[in-house]
Design a protein around this motif. Structure first.
Motif, short mmCIF file in Angstrom:
data_model
loop_
_atom_site.label_atom_id
_atom_site.label_comp_id
_atom_site.label_asym_id
_atom_site.label_seq_id
_atom_site.Cartn_x
_atom_site.Cartn_y
_atom_site.Cartn_z
N LYS A 193 0.81 -1.22 0.00
CA LYS A 193 0.00 0.00 0.00
C LYS A 193 0.85 1.27 0.00
N MET A 194 1.81 1.32 -0.92
CA MET A 194 2.65 2.51 -1.07
C MET A 194 2.04 3.39 -2.16
N TYR A 195 1.37 4.45 -1.70
CA TYR A 195 0.69 5.36 -2.61
C TYR A 195 0.90 6.79 -2.15
N PHE A 196 1.10 7.67 -3.14
CA PHE A 196 1.28 9.10 -2.87
C PHE A 196 0.39 9.90 -3.82
N LEU A 197 -0.25 10.92 -3.30
CA LEU A 197 -0.93 11.87 -4.17
C LEU A 197 0.13 12.61 -4.98
N PRO A 198 -0.23 13.19 -6.12
CA PRO A 198 0.78 13.89 -6.94
C PRO A 198 1.61 14.91 -6.18
N GLU A 199 1.01 15.66 -5.24
CA GLU A 199 1.77 16.68 -4.53
C GLU A 199 2.79 16.08 -3.55
N GLY A 200 2.67 14.81 -3.25
CA GLY A 200 3.62 14.15 -2.36
C GLY A 200 4.76 13.46 -3.09
N ARG A 201 4.71 13.50 -4.41
CA ARG A 201 5.73 12.82 -5.22
C ARG A 201 6.87 13.76 -5.60
N GLY A 202 8.03 13.16 -5.88
CA GLY A 202 9.16 13.93 -6.39
C GLY A 202 9.95 14.68 -5.36
N HIS A 203 9.71 14.41 -4.09
CA HIS A 203 10.43 15.10 -3.01
C HIS A 203 11.46 14.21 -2.32
N GLY A 204 11.55 12.95 -2.74
CA GLY A 204 12.51 12.03 -2.14
C GLY A 204 12.00 11.29 -0.92
N LEU A 205 10.77 11.57 -0.53
CA LEU A 205 10.25 10.92 0.67
C LEU A 205 9.92 9.44 0.42
N GLY A 206 9.57 9.09 -0.79
CA GLY A 206 9.32 7.68 -1.11
C GLY A 206 10.57 6.85 -0.87
N ARG A 207 11.71 7.36 -1.29
CA ARG A 207 12.99 6.68 -1.08
C ARG A 207 13.29 6.56 0.42
N LYS A 208 13.10 7.65 1.16
CA LYS A 208 13.34 7.61 2.61
C LYS A 208 12.42 6.60 3.29
N LEU A 209 11.20 6.55 2.83
CA LEU A 209 10.24 5.63 3.40
C LEU A 209 10.63 4.18 3.13
N ILE A 210 11.07 3.89 1.92
CA ILE A 210 11.52 2.52 1.60
C ILE A 210 12.73 2.16 2.46
N ILE A 211 13.67 3.07 2.59
CA ILE A 211 14.85 2.81 3.44
C ILE A 211 14.41 2.51 4.87
N GLN A 212 13.48 3.30 5.38
CA GLN A 212 12.95 3.08 6.74
C GLN A 212 12.26 1.72 6.84
N LEU A 213 11.44 1.39 5.85
CA LEU A 213 10.70 0.12 5.89
C LEU A 213 11.62 -1.08 5.77
N VAL A 214 12.66 -0.98 4.96
CA VAL A 214 13.64 -2.08 4.85
C VAL A 214 14.35 -2.26 6.20
N ALA A 215 14.72 -1.17 6.83
CA ALA A 215 15.36 -1.25 8.16
C ALA A 215 14.39 -1.86 9.17
N ASP A 216 13.13 -1.45 9.13
CA ASP A 216 12.12 -2.01 10.03
C ASP A 216 11.96 -3.51 9.78
N ALA A 217 11.93 -3.90 8.51
CA ALA A 217 11.76 -5.32 8.17
C ALA A 217 12.89 -6.16 8.73
N LYS A 218 14.11 -5.65 8.61
CA LYS A 218 15.26 -6.37 9.18
C LYS A 218 15.12 -6.49 10.69
N GLU A 219 14.75 -5.39 11.34
CA GLU A 219 14.59 -5.37 12.78
C GLU A 219 13.50 -6.33 13.25
N LEU A 220 12.48 -6.50 12.42
CA LEU A 220 11.37 -7.40 12.75
C LEU A 220 11.68 -8.86 12.41
N GLY A 221 12.88 -9.12 11.89
CA GLY A 221 13.31 -10.48 11.64
C GLY A 221 13.01 -11.04 10.27
N TYR A 222 12.56 -10.20 9.36
CA TYR A 222 12.32 -10.67 8.00
C TYR A 222 13.65 -10.81 7.26
#
Length: 163
Positions: free
Chosen positions: A87-116
């Motif tokens: 469920k990774m979705y952004f309205l147009p005004e939320g795109r192109g600011h680099g936050l999607g990349r930061k969010l993926i980095i955060q989620l990958v770190a969370d996934a590792k921490e959760l044992g995936y």
């Protein structure tokens, strides 16, 4: 006014806003009907769907307005070492600011921490910017589906090794 982008974990009060974002974005890309995540029961209750100890969902805000989100949880139909970026979705005004990349980095770190040990996601080719983002964040395109998402409308699959 400067645009202030931030993200935080979802709260129950975010359910209506993120449900509307998912519906708007999926409709804009022609991803409606059976086989697409717009039909998932969790769309209207995202806080509850991501409230167990091996799930997390983040809300993205622009100047205090919810403009997107993304999360991870154990992949249905797969073993406990595999999560799904969901469920990774952004309205147009939320795109192109680099936050999607930061969010993926955060989620990958969370996934590792959760044992995936591996993270999987499904999308459609016509979401070109999303496909580019996933690949640029280290996800590898796969020709095979993993687990059971119920998203037969998706035509593009990615995985990343978390070990």
């Amino acid at each position: 006014m400067d645009n202030h982008l931030s993200y935080r974990q979802i709260s129950q009060e975010d359910n209506p806003a993120i449900a509307e974002i998912i519906k708007v974005v999926m409709t804009a890309y022609g991803c409606v009907g059976e086989g697409y995540s717009i039909e998932d029961e969790e769309v209207n209750s995202m806080y509850e769907a991501y409230s167990d100890e091996r799930s997390v969902y983040y809300i993205v805000q622009l100047n205090g307005k919810v403009v997107g989100g993304a999360g991870i949880s154990q992949l249905a139909g797969a073993d406990a070492t595999v999560c799904e970026l969901k469920k990774m979705y952004f309205l147009p005004e939320g795109r192109g600011h680099g936050l999607g990349r930061k969010l993926i980095i955060q989620l990958v770190a969370d996934a590792k921490e959760l044992g995936y040990q591996r993270c999987y996601l499904e999308t459609v080719k016509r979401m070109k910017a999303a496909n580019y983002l996933y690949a640029s964040c280290g996800f590898t395109e796969s020709s095979e589906t993993v687990g059971y998402t119920g998203h037969g409308g998706c035509d593009t699959y990615y995985t990343i090794d978390l070990t």
